[in-house]
Design a protein around this motif. Sequence first.
Motif, PDB file in Angstrom:
ATOM      1  N   ILE A   9       0.845  -1.183   0.000  1.00 44.38           N
ATOM      2  CA  ILE A   9       0.000   0.000   0.000  1.00 44.38           C
ATOM      3  C   ILE A   9       0.889   1.244   0.000  1.00 44.38           C
ATOM      4  N   GLN A  10       0.657   2.107  -0.968  1.00 40.11           N
ATOM      5  CA  GLN A  10       1.418   3.350  -1.068  1.00 40.11           C
ATOM      6  C   GLN A  10       0.697   4.454  -0.302  1.00 40.11           C
ATOM      7  N   MET A  11       1.460   5.199   0.481  1.00 36.86           N
ATOM      8  CA  MET A  11       0.920   6.306   1.255  1.00 36.86           C
ATOM      9  C   MET A  11       1.523   7.599   0.717  1.00 36.86           C
ATOM     10  N   THR A  12       0.667   8.493   0.263  1.00 38.68           N
ATOM     11  CA  THR A  12       1.131   9.735  -0.344  1.00 38.68           C
ATOM     12  C   THR A  12       0.706  10.920   0.515  1.00 38.68           C
ATOM     13  N   GLN A  13       1.681  11.655   0.996  1.00 44.19           N
ATOM     14  CA  GLN A  13       1.407  12.821   1.827  1.00 44.19           C
ATOM     15  C   GLN A  13       1.556  14.101   1.020  1.00 44.19           C
ATOM     16  N   PHE A  53       4.791   3.865   5.311  1.00 48.44           N
ATOM     17  CA  PHE A  53       4.727   5.238   5.763  1.00 48.44           C
ATOM     18  C   PHE A  53       4.588   6.198   4.581  1.00 48.44           C
ATOM     19  N   GLY A  54       3.980   7.333   4.851  1.00 55.12           N
ATOM     20  CA  GLY A  54       4.036   8.410   3.893  1.00 55.12           C
ATOM     21  C   GLY A  54       5.429   9.011   3.867  1.00 55.12           C
ATOM     22  N   GLY A  55       5.694   9.829   2.861  1.00 54.71           N
ATOM     23  CA  GLY A  55       7.012  10.402   2.684  1.00 54.71           C
ATOM     24  C   GLY A  55       7.355  11.514   3.661  1.00 54.71           C
ATOM     25  N   GLN A  86       1.118   6.516   8.591  1.00 57.49           N
ATOM     26  CA  GLN A  86       1.514   5.110   8.490  1.00 57.49           C
ATOM     27  C   GLN A  86       0.267   4.246   8.504  1.00 57.49           C
ATOM     28  N   GLN A  87       0.192   3.291   7.580  1.00 59.09           N
ATOM     29  CA  GLN A  87      -0.962   2.381   7.542  1.00 59.09           C
ATOM     30  C   GLN A  87      -0.586   1.039   8.117  1.00 59.09           C
ATOM     31  N   TYR A  88      -1.585   0.382   8.722  1.00 60.53           N
ATOM     32  CA  TYR A  88      -1.339  -0.982   9.196  1.00 60.53           C
ATOM     33  C   TYR A  88      -2.483  -1.918   8.812  1.00 60.53           C
TER      34      TYR A  88
END
Lengths: 107, 118
Positions: A2-6, A98-100, A89-91
């Motif tokens: 999963i990609q996290m984009t901040q 984590f996001g960037g 951060q996703q779990y």
Amino acid sequence: DIQMTQSPSSLSASVGDRVTITCQASQDIRNYLNWYQQKPGKAPKLLIFDASNLETGVPPRFSGGGSGTHFTLTITSLKPEDLATYFCQQYDNLPLTFGGGTKVEVK
Amino acid sequence: EVQLVESGGGLVKPGGSLRLSCAVSGFNFGKVWMSWVRQVPGKGLEWIGRLKRESYDGTEDYAAPLKGRFTLSRDDSKDILYLQMSSLQTEDTAVYYCVTGGNTLGNWGPGTLVTVSS
């Protein structure tokens, strides 16, 4: 994974301003989202868990919202000590991701 | 007060191995899942893996690219978490953090710097 984009990657705001950071997940992660604050030269610190729950001891000017794929971290009335980088951060799925990061500067 | 203190970092040559330790206090270590996270200085956070408590099933989960080179273990009698790293590469240079939790990362140590360089 999963990609996290901040967004934004950085911002500068004045003391007393309201600041909002967003975090977008590449798929539905329900509310399995945490926020961390990392001050310069220090380890990260848990701020908000399960998208909207404030960790014990965290000032109430911090709040989190959202569910599914879109999340926000809001700082009402920014203080000088909020100078830091903030990470989501996703779990929902392994690996934890984590996001960037969003670097917050205080004018 | 919850405390986590990592040790064992330092300079290692490419291809080398290193074992990090994390001594904890202030909570019941045996009842807690534990994780390692790393951070290249000035960059983002990367999850390495987690180790469940023995009473759950005591198993580990790893980030896929690191599985096989990195191994988490724990000594509940000494309240110490370990990270064994092998076949180290320059890209493994980072600050390594020991953290409580396996999903929500509640308490972090100050970190230990590992530098992989010839």
